[in-house]
Design a protein around this motif. Structure first.
Motif, PDB file in Angstrom:
ATOM      1  N   ARG A 178      -2.548   6.394   9.992  1.00 12.81           N
ATOM      2  CA  ARG A 178      -4.072   5.248  10.464  1.00 12.81           C
ATOM      3  C   ARG A 178      -3.086   3.831  10.805  1.00 12.81           C
ATOM      4  O   ARG A 178      -4.030   3.360  11.140  1.00 12.81           O
ATOM      5  CB  ARG A 178      -4.395   4.969   8.979  1.00 12.81           C
ATOM      6  CG  ARG A 178      -5.840   4.120   9.375  1.00 12.81           C
ATOM      7  CD  ARG A 178      -6.548   3.643   8.130  1.00 12.81           C
ATOM      8  NE  ARG A 178      -7.610   4.911   7.239  1.00 12.81           N
ATOM      9  CZ  ARG A 178      -8.604   4.929   6.123  1.00 12.81           C
ATOM     10  NH1 ARG A 178      -8.266   3.805   5.585  1.00 12.81           N
ATOM     11  NH2 ARG A 178      -8.571   6.227   5.529  1.00 12.81           N
TER      12      ARG A 178
ATOM     13  N   TRP B 183      -6.586   1.826   0.913  1.00 13.07           N
ATOM     14  CA  TRP B 183      -6.509   2.865   0.914  1.00 13.07           C
ATOM     15  C   TRP B 183      -6.189   3.780   0.149  1.00 13.07           C
ATOM     16  O   TRP B 183      -6.906   5.159  -0.267  1.00 13.07           O
ATOM     17  CB  TRP B 183      -5.116   2.598   2.118  1.00 13.07           C
ATOM     18  CG  TRP B 183      -5.031   4.449   2.044  1.00 13.07           C
ATOM     19  CD1 TRP B 183      -5.488   5.407   2.980  1.00 13.07           C
ATOM     20  CD2 TRP B 183      -3.708   5.315   1.472  1.00 13.07           C
ATOM     21  NE1 TRP B 183      -4.445   6.728   2.968  1.00 13.07           N
ATOM     22  CE2 TRP B 183      -3.057   6.133   1.674  1.00 13.07           C
ATOM     23  CE3 TRP B 183      -3.121   4.660   0.990  1.00 13.07           C
ATOM     24  CZ2 TRP B 183      -2.536   7.382   1.614  1.00 13.07           C
ATOM     25  CZ3 TRP B 183      -1.817   5.415   0.027  1.00 13.07           C
ATOM     26  CH2 TRP B 183      -1.288   6.951   0.502  1.00 13.07           C
TER      27      TRP B 183
ATOM     28  N   PHE C  31      -1.828   7.553   5.404  1.00 17.30           N
ATOM     29  CA  PHE C  31      -2.049   5.798   5.788  1.00 17.30           C
ATOM     30  C   PHE C  31      -0.599   5.612   7.132  1.00 17.30           C
ATOM     31  O   PHE C  31      -1.770   4.678   7.976  1.00 17.30           O
ATOM     32  CB  PHE C  31      -1.170   5.284   4.232  1.00 17.30           C
ATOM     33  CG  PHE C  31      -0.898   3.928   4.763  1.00 17.30           C
ATOM     34  CD1 PHE C  31      -2.388   2.584   4.190  1.00 17.30           C
ATOM     35  CD2 PHE C  31       0.248   3.123   4.707  1.00 17.30           C
ATOM     36  CE1 PHE C  31      -2.082   1.394   4.804  1.00 17.30           C
ATOM     37  CE2 PHE C  31       0.361   1.797   5.185  1.00 17.30           C
ATOM     38  CZ  PHE C  31      -0.822   0.906   4.994  1.00 17.30           C
TER      39      PHE C  31
END
Length: 295
Positions: A119, A288, A116
């Protein structure tokens, strides 16, 4: 003592004076007059009821109490400076505070969190954990991950999203499986069966599903919380029934599900954004989480 009672200006003046050659040097560093620093030091001594400096010729020397106070204040001001610098460095980064059950945080969330952050490098995720039975902290967090009933979150949530339903199956350490392999359901009975007080009935449900009847639980290890029981499993004390979703594919944590296709349904995990949350960051995080479940 309450913070509002602390003479912070006088303490700062003393801390600078304590590391300076004299009050004039301290005054120059603070951008005030010599008299102002002297007055602050006197007011601090009056408040403390102790001298912090003694005169030595034209200079000042710290008293024993002054040395103790100077050392502690120096460390405190360094800590404050470090905290401020941390916040300043991250002023372009948003913080998402997530509270989750301890076992979920340790075995599902933490091993995946770097993906996460890779990203979304502009979002820092701060994680706090909650033990079973504890009331969710809605005032300090942006997102609450809950298992089962969401009544405790109630009206404090902007809306609830179902993440996944547990599939409960035996979990064993790889070392234990080397010594006592599990190829069919009955083989699991070669292992001590570990249980958790916060998740009663899991072994009974799985054994029933596996067609193993009338197994008598005696001895073995029983722990108050699931995440503590998982540590015992990792140490090879025995096997436990846990969510298959926490241990996908590879033998993560040196743990493995020897019979992943044989599972019973557990409870559902939910994502609950709180009223203080920024929906942009929460939505990204929840999306996510859903992606991670599909991996």
């Amino acid at each position: 003592m309450k913070e509002r009672e602390l003479p912070l200006v006088a303490l700062r003046a003393f801390a600078v004076a304590a590391r300076s050659d004299n009050l004039s040097a301290a005054a120059e560093e603070l951008g005030v007059t010599h008299g102002a620093v002297s007055k602050q030091v006197r007011s601090l001594e009056d408040w403390l009821g102790q001298q912090v400096f003694t005169r030595e010729g034209r200079g000042l020397a710290l008293t024993p109490y002054g040395k103790v106070l100077a050392e502690r204040l120096s460390q405190s001001f360094r800590d404050i400076d470090a905290a401020c610098q941390y916040v300043r460095r991250h002023r372009s980064k948003a913080v998402l505070a997530v509270e989750a059950p301890s076992t979920f945080a340790m075995y599902f969330l933490m091993p995946r969190l770097k993906r996460f952050e890779t990203r979304y490098p502009n979002v820092a995720v701060w994680i706090s954990t909650r033990m079973t039975g504890q009331t969710p902290d809605v005032s300090s967090n942006d997102l609450l991950i809950t298992r089962g009933n969401t009544d405790r979150v109630g009206s404090h949530s902007k809306g609830t999203t179902a993440l996944f339903e547990e599939n409960l199956t035996p979990v064993c350490s790889t070392e234990l499986l080397k010594k006592r392999p599990v190829r069919k359901p009955a083989d699991i009975l070669k292992h001590p069966l570990i249980t958790s007080a916060t998740r009663p009935g899991h072994w009974e449900a799985w054994l029933q599903e596996a067609g193993i009847r009338d197994y008598l639980f005696e001895g073995g290890h029983r722990f108050d919380h699931m995440f503590v029981a998982m540590h015992a499993v990792r140490e090879g004390f025995g096997s436990i029934v846990a969510p298959r979703e926490f241990f996908p594919g590879q033998a993560q944590w040196k743990l493995r599900c020897p019979l992943p296709g044989l599972a019973v349904r557990g409870e559902t995990y939910f994502a609950n954004p709180t009223l203080r949350a920024d929906p942009r960051h929460v939505d990204r995080f929840v999306d996510w989480l859903k992606e991670e479940m599909k991996r």
